[in-house]
Write a protein that holds these residues in place. Structure first.
Motif, PDB file in Angstrom:
ATOM      1  N   LEU A 199      36.736 170.155  32.460  1.00  0.00           N
ATOM      2  CA  LEU A 199      36.314 169.226  33.368  1.00  0.00           C
ATOM      3  C   LEU A 199      37.533 168.897  34.134  1.00  0.00           C
ATOM      4  N   THR A 200      37.750 169.015  35.485  1.00  0.00           N
ATOM      5  CA  THR A 200      39.182 168.845  36.235  1.00  0.00           C
ATOM      6  C   THR A 200      38.946 167.516  37.257  1.00  0.00           C
ATOM      7  N   MET A 201      40.102 166.807  37.418  1.00  0.00           N
ATOM      8  CA  MET A 201      40.298 165.893  38.179  1.00  0.00           C
ATOM      9  C   MET A 201      41.504 166.098  39.129  1.00  0.00           C
ATOM     10  N   GLU A 202      41.354 166.188  40.309  1.00  0.00           N
ATOM     11  CA  GLU A 202      42.507 166.484  41.084  1.00  0.00           C
ATOM     12  C   GLU A 202      42.965 165.586  42.270  1.00  0.00           C
ATOM     13  N   LEU A 203      44.018 165.001  42.327  1.00  0.00           N
ATOM     14  CA  LEU A 203      44.566 163.972  43.421  1.00  0.00           C
ATOM     15  C   LEU A 203      45.311 164.864  44.469  1.00  0.00           C
ATOM     16  N   PRO A 204      45.587 164.170  45.662  1.00  0.00           N
ATOM     17  CA  PRO A 204      46.474 164.857  46.586  1.00  0.00           C
ATOM     18  C   PRO A 204      47.881 165.224  46.201  1.00  0.00           C
ATOM     19  N   LYS A 258      36.799 158.614  47.581  1.00  0.00           N
ATOM     20  CA  LYS A 258      37.918 157.916  48.160  1.00  0.00           C
ATOM     21  C   LYS A 258      38.419 156.867  46.943  1.00  0.00           C
ATOM     22  N   ILE A 259      39.319 156.628  46.728  1.00  0.00           N
ATOM     23  CA  ILE A 259      39.630 155.443  45.700  1.00  0.00           C
ATOM     24  C   ILE A 259      40.842 154.813  46.055  1.00  0.00           C
ATOM     25  N   ALA A 260      41.488 154.952  47.072  1.00  0.00           N
ATOM     26  CA  ALA A 260      42.651 154.254  47.543  1.00  0.00           C
ATOM     27  C   ALA A 260      43.266 154.693  49.020  1.00  0.00           C
ATOM     28  N   LYS A 261      44.008 153.665  49.300  1.00  0.00           N
ATOM     29  CA  LYS A 261      44.632 154.255  50.731  1.00  0.00           C
ATOM     30  C   LYS A 261      46.016 153.793  50.670  1.00  0.00           C
ATOM     31  N   PHE A 262      47.055 154.659  50.925  1.00  0.00           N
ATOM     32  CA  PHE A 262      48.523 154.371  51.129  1.00  0.00           C
ATOM     33  C   PHE A 262      49.016 154.482  52.293  1.00  0.00           C
ATOM     34  N   VAL A 263      49.709 153.327  52.641  1.00  0.00           N
ATOM     35  CA  VAL A 263      50.441 153.129  54.117  1.00  0.00           C
ATOM     36  C   VAL A 263      52.003 153.134  53.921  1.00  0.00           C
ATOM     37  N   GLU A 301      49.584 167.242  38.238  1.00  0.00           N
ATOM     38  CA  GLU A 301      48.761 167.223  39.660  1.00  0.00           C
ATOM     39  C   GLU A 301      47.300 167.146  39.531  1.00  0.00           C
ATOM     40  N   THR A 302      46.967 167.513  38.332  1.00  0.00           N
ATOM     41  CA  THR A 302      45.503 167.331  38.119  1.00  0.00           C
ATOM     42  C   THR A 302      45.275 166.809  36.666  1.00  0.00           C
ATOM     43  N   PHE A 303      44.164 166.218  36.270  1.00  0.00           N
ATOM     44  CA  PHE A 303      43.669 166.071  34.717  1.00  0.00           C
ATOM     45  C   PHE A 303      42.584 167.298  34.568  1.00  0.00           C
ATOM     46  N   ASP A 304      43.119 168.084  33.452  1.00  0.00           N
ATOM     47  CA  ASP A 304      42.748 169.062  32.859  1.00  0.00           C
ATOM     48  C   ASP A 304      41.986 168.813  31.810  1.00  0.00           C
ATOM     49  N   PHE A 305      40.882 168.649  31.560  1.00  0.00           N
ATOM     50  CA  PHE A 305      40.083 168.295  30.416  1.00  0.00           C
ATOM     51  C   PHE A 305      39.674 169.589  29.698  1.00  0.00           C
ATOM     52  N   ALA A 306      40.259 170.077  28.827  1.00  0.00           N
ATOM     53  CA  ALA A 306      39.724 171.441  28.007  1.00  0.00           C
ATOM     54  C   ALA A 306      38.591 171.203  27.467  1.00  0.00           C
ATOM     55  N   GLY A 323      47.700 157.770  54.088  1.00  0.00           N
ATOM     56  CA  GLY A 323      46.258 158.142  54.258  1.00  0.00           C
ATOM     57  C   GLY A 323      45.377 157.955  52.998  1.00  0.00           C
ATOM     58  N   ASP A 324      44.121 158.235  53.150  1.00  0.00           N
ATOM     59  CA  ASP A 324      43.165 158.010  51.756  1.00  0.00           C
ATOM     60  C   ASP A 324      43.588 158.941  50.843  1.00  0.00           C
ATOM     61  N   VAL A 325      43.502 158.284  49.483  1.00  0.00           N
ATOM     62  CA  VAL A 325      43.430 159.288  48.355  1.00  0.00           C
ATOM     63  C   VAL A 325      42.073 159.578  47.956  1.00  0.00           C
ATOM     64  N   THR A 326      41.740 160.791  47.904  1.00  0.00           N
ATOM     65  CA  THR A 326      40.538 161.414  47.485  1.00  0.00           C
ATOM     66  C   THR A 326      40.642 162.173  46.089  1.00  0.00           C
ATOM     67  N   LEU A 327      39.783 161.896  45.037  1.00  0.00           N
ATOM     68  CA  LEU A 327      39.971 162.075  43.908  1.00  0.00           C
ATOM     69  C   LEU A 327      38.810 163.334  43.952  1.00  0.00           C
ATOM     70  N   LYS A 328      39.021 164.495  43.764  1.00  0.00           N
ATOM     71  CA  LYS A 328      38.113 165.522  43.197  1.00  0.00           C
ATOM     72  C   LYS A 328      37.724 166.011  41.929  1.00  0.00           C
TER      73      LYS A 328
END
Length: 784
Positions: A379-384, A477-482, A422-427, A459-464
């Motif tokens: 399972l992978t979780m990717e952030l910008p 979308k989990i947060a927004k940075f300014v 850069e990502t969460f990589d659950f083996a 901009g928006d932080v999208t978790l994939k």
């Protein structure tokens, strides 16, 4: 920004709590009027007695005191009350006075007697009070003991209006006649898989439109085709019964109604004690026996009269569940606002005064039924890019061994390191599959990430999220940075000088929010590829703010010396550069380094035990332990458009052939295509398009400039700076003016230069014209 939003929201809430009441202040106290416990009356009620069992009253609450002269004396307050749709049963001053009280807390301010009541009519009266009515005093008028309605037809209303110096109102509704009946509701639809089972997502409520339920009232609950009840437990105010005789059902293996499409419940609460029957979500479980993906389970609730108990009615059908594909879902709470976080600072917000946290929305990975998550797949979780995780908090962790949050933290840290931050990589087999026997409703993984983002990230932080049995990747979308600041700067085309090359435009830095930049914060600008700045720039703060700044010695930058109450704007002007002759032509970016970005560089990020301290910081990930975090705020801030002094430009010797009317020229031995051809002007001069000039001289197009504002063409050829202004018959070469035979001309939106005057500026005297071929030649006696 966030502080301003909070203040606006708070103000809006205050306004929303104020009743729609007009205020008047004529030397007396003022009050706010509202009806307490407005009555819903059944159409079957008797008008004479409909209000007897109610607790309805009108309250006038004094708002503030001291609106009249004196501090100990009494004031005279007069109020007129008018009924509409209702009347007093006993129309006497004594009867009305008995239903009016004046209190503050538990203490009586003044006792109301018949002497306080006048102008008594069946639908109104006047109240006179001589007392000091201070803040929070309440004048209450009982609207149930001595009130009868004029009609109990559905839709009829009874209202009361008040008129006086302290308050004047429109008609306030205190009773409304409604049709008997019920309504059913559930706040969220549950997901269920084909042949799967699921409890309701939220409680089911069965509510009376008007009045209270009687003990023994019966309801039938029926599911739409393809669905069956798997379980229905007894509740606080109801019991599951057999449909035929309404006797309690037999409890088989701890469940009722399993396998039924329709079940019956009976009210066990005493008469007139409740108007709502609540079936807990966990107590009502549904199975999708034959329903397919996309099918909706509709529940119909029907009230059945049981002898003298209750009434008959059918509520509108409601959707309580939907059949979904057997897949994991990724979601956040849609009712929560997206958190706004400042970029370029650490979680302590060093460098700015904002004290908000850096937590994103809670993310939920949920399976519709147990065993959906495939633990044998990764399972992978990717952030910008440029966004980092510093901490994780957990809710439910059903996919973690032992459902242990401490284990979950270890698993997330290891997965983040494997993903190279850069990502969460659950083996494979890192997560744990749920058990159908013990986790019938499926499992959840709930987590909240604490985030930081590099300077310049907005901009928006999208978790994939992808893998582990999911049909396709899902994004939330989990947060927004300014950014805590904005930088405004323009491109500057500059000619190399030995030193003190002036930059003609300013750099403007704007604070994103009132009082955001902390005292001591520094902003240092620089140009990439070693262009040095002189220490003579001017720093000006706008007049609207009270910020004070100091220049930073030997740097192009400033330090905040006094924080501002308003969002400040700092303008940097009179910027000079020291430009070496060895600098190559081209664009040079403007970079910014701040106190916040330096602290951000040292931010520790999520990492497993045993990872070197320097490897678990932002600095190591991107900038290899560079001491400063410089990021580009303006690409091509300086564009160098002249070559160095090593170019020999004493004379121009290249042969240039210009066939008039043709879309090409020949420069030396090369034929070069043109977008527009040369032409002969009305005065008989050969006019060259700007592109042809650049090509003929063998220089970059950037070295032939057109300034629309001044209508000036500038040609930079080695050490020569040649300018011609449209409408002026002169050519300027390195500041020396030479008479010209023609002027710059604009034709079809294109700029053309006279070939003869260009040749003069270049020191060329060999210019010929072949009338037969309509060809102009420069340096025709050269070999090439």
């Amino acid at each position: 920004m966030k502080k301003l939003i909070s203040m606006v929201m708070a103000a809006a809430m205050v306004v929303s709590l104020v009743p729609a009441t007009a205020f008047a202040d004529t030397g007396s106290a003022k009050a706010v009027a509202k009806v307490i416990d407005a009555a819903d009356v059944s159409k079957d009620a008797t008008a004479e007695t409909a209000m007897d069992s109610e607790t309805t009253e009108l309250q006038l609450k004094v708002d503030g005191d001291g609106q009249y002269a004196g501090t100990t004396g009494n004031a005279k307050h007069e109020l007129t009350f008018t009924l509409d749709g209702a009347e007093f049963k006993t129309v006497t001053a004594e009867a009305i006075a008995a239903n009016v009280t004046v209190k503050k807390g538990a203490s009586t301010v003044t006792t109301i007697t018949k002497d306080n009541i006048s102008e008594v009519e069946k639908d109104g009266f006047k109240l006179t009070i001589e007392a000091r009515l201070t803040d929070e005093t309440v004048i209450a008028v009982n609207l149930h003991n001595n009130i009868k309605l004029k009609s109990t037809s559905v839709g009829k209303k009874a209202t009361i209006a008040v008129d006086g110096a302290m308050v004047t109102t429109d008609d306030l509704t205190f009773a409304e006649v409604k049709d008997t009946g019920i309504k059913a509701s559930v706040k969220k639809v549950a997901d269920i898989t084909e042949e799967g089972i699921s409890a309701l997502e939220k409680d089911l409520k069965i509510e009376a439109n008007v009045g209270k339920f009687k003990k023994g009232q019966v309801f039938t609950l029926k599911l739409s085709s393809g669905f069956e009840f798997n379980k229905l437990n007894n509740g606080t105010d109801y019991v599951v019964v057999d449909a035929d005789d309404y006797t309690p059902a037999t409890n088989t293996n701890g469940t009722y109604a399993k396998g039924e499409k329709e079940v019956t419940i009976k009210v066990t609460a005493d008469d007139n004690t409740t108007d709502t029957i609540t079936i807990k979500a966990a107590d009502l479980v549904i199975s999708a026996e034959s329903a397919k993906v996309g099918a909706e389970c509709k529940l119909t609730v029907k009230a059945v009269k049981n002898g003298s108990a209750g009434f008959s009615d059918t509520a509108d059908a409601i959707v309580v569940a939907k059949v979904v594909a057997d897949a994991i879902t990724v979601s956040v709470d849609e009712d929560e606002d997206l958190p706004v976080i400042y970029s370029g600072v650490n979680v302590k917000n060093e460098g700015i005064t904002d004290d908000s946290d850096h937590e994103a929305l809670e993310v939920t990975l949920e399976e519709p039924t147990a065993g959906t998550l495939d633990a044998k797949k990764e399972l992978t979780m990717e952030l910008p890019d440029g966004v980092y995780v510093t901490n994780v908090k957990f809710g439910d962790v059903d996919f973690i061994e032992g459902k242990d949050k401490t284990v979950a933290e270890t698993v997330f840290k290891a997965a983040y390191k494997k993903g190279d931050y850069e990502t969460f990589d659950f083996a494979r087999r890192t997560l744990k599959a749920t058990d159908e026997n013990t986790d019938k409703d499926g499992g959840k993984l709930e987590f909240t990430l604490t985030l930081v983002a590099e300077p310049g990230f907005t901009g928006d932080v999208t978790l994939k999220v992808d893998g582990a049995g999911m049909d396709k990747a899902q994004e939330v979308k989990i947060a927004k940075f300014v950014s805590p600041y904005t930088v405004e700067a323009s491109q500057n085309d500059l000619i190399i000088d030995y030193r003190n090359t002036k930059v003609p435009t300013n750099i403007v830095v704007k604070e994103a929010e009132d009082g955001l930049w902390k005292k001591g914060s520094e902003f240092k600008f620089s140009l990439d590829r070693n262009i040095d700045t002189e220490d003579d720039a001017t720093y000006t703060v706008d007049d609207k703010s009270d910020m004070e700044v100091k220049k930073i010695k030997n740097d192009l930058g400033f330090r905040v010396d006094k924080e501002s109450g308003d969002a400040a704007t700092v303008t940097i002007s009179d910027i000079s550069l020291y430009m070496s002759r060895s600098l190559a032509a081209g664009a040079y970016d403007l970079q910014l380094d701040t106190t916040g970005s330096d602290e951000f560089m040292d931010q520790a990020i999520l990492a497993p035990t045993g990872v070197k301290a320097e490897e678990a910081k932002v600095k190591y990930q991107y900038y290899n332990n560079d001491d400063n975090f410089k990021h580009v705020v303006k690409e091509g801030f300086v564009n160098i458009i002249t070559a160095g002094r090593d170019q020999d430009d004493a004379s121009f010797t290249k042969k240039v052939v210009v066939p008039v009317g043709e879309k090409y020229i020949i420069a030396g031995e090369e034929q070069v295509a043109l977008d527009v051809p040369a032409y002969i002007s009305a005065a008989g001069y050969t006019m060259l398009p700007v592109r042809a000039v650049a090509t003929a001289l063998g220089i970059n197009n950037n070295n032939v400039l057109w300034n629309q504002a001044s209508r000036t063409v500038t040609i930079l050829y080695g050490q020569r700076i040649i300018t011609m202004v449209a409408g002026q018959k002169v050519v300027t070469v390195n500041g020396n003016t030479i008479p010209a035979s023609a002027t710059v001309q604009i034709k079809d939106g294109r700029t053309f230069l006279p070939m003869r005057d260009l040749a003069t500026a270049l020191g060329v005297t060999d210019i010929t014209w072949d009338a037969a071929t309509k060809t102009a030649t420069m340096n025709g006696n050269q070999n090439k």
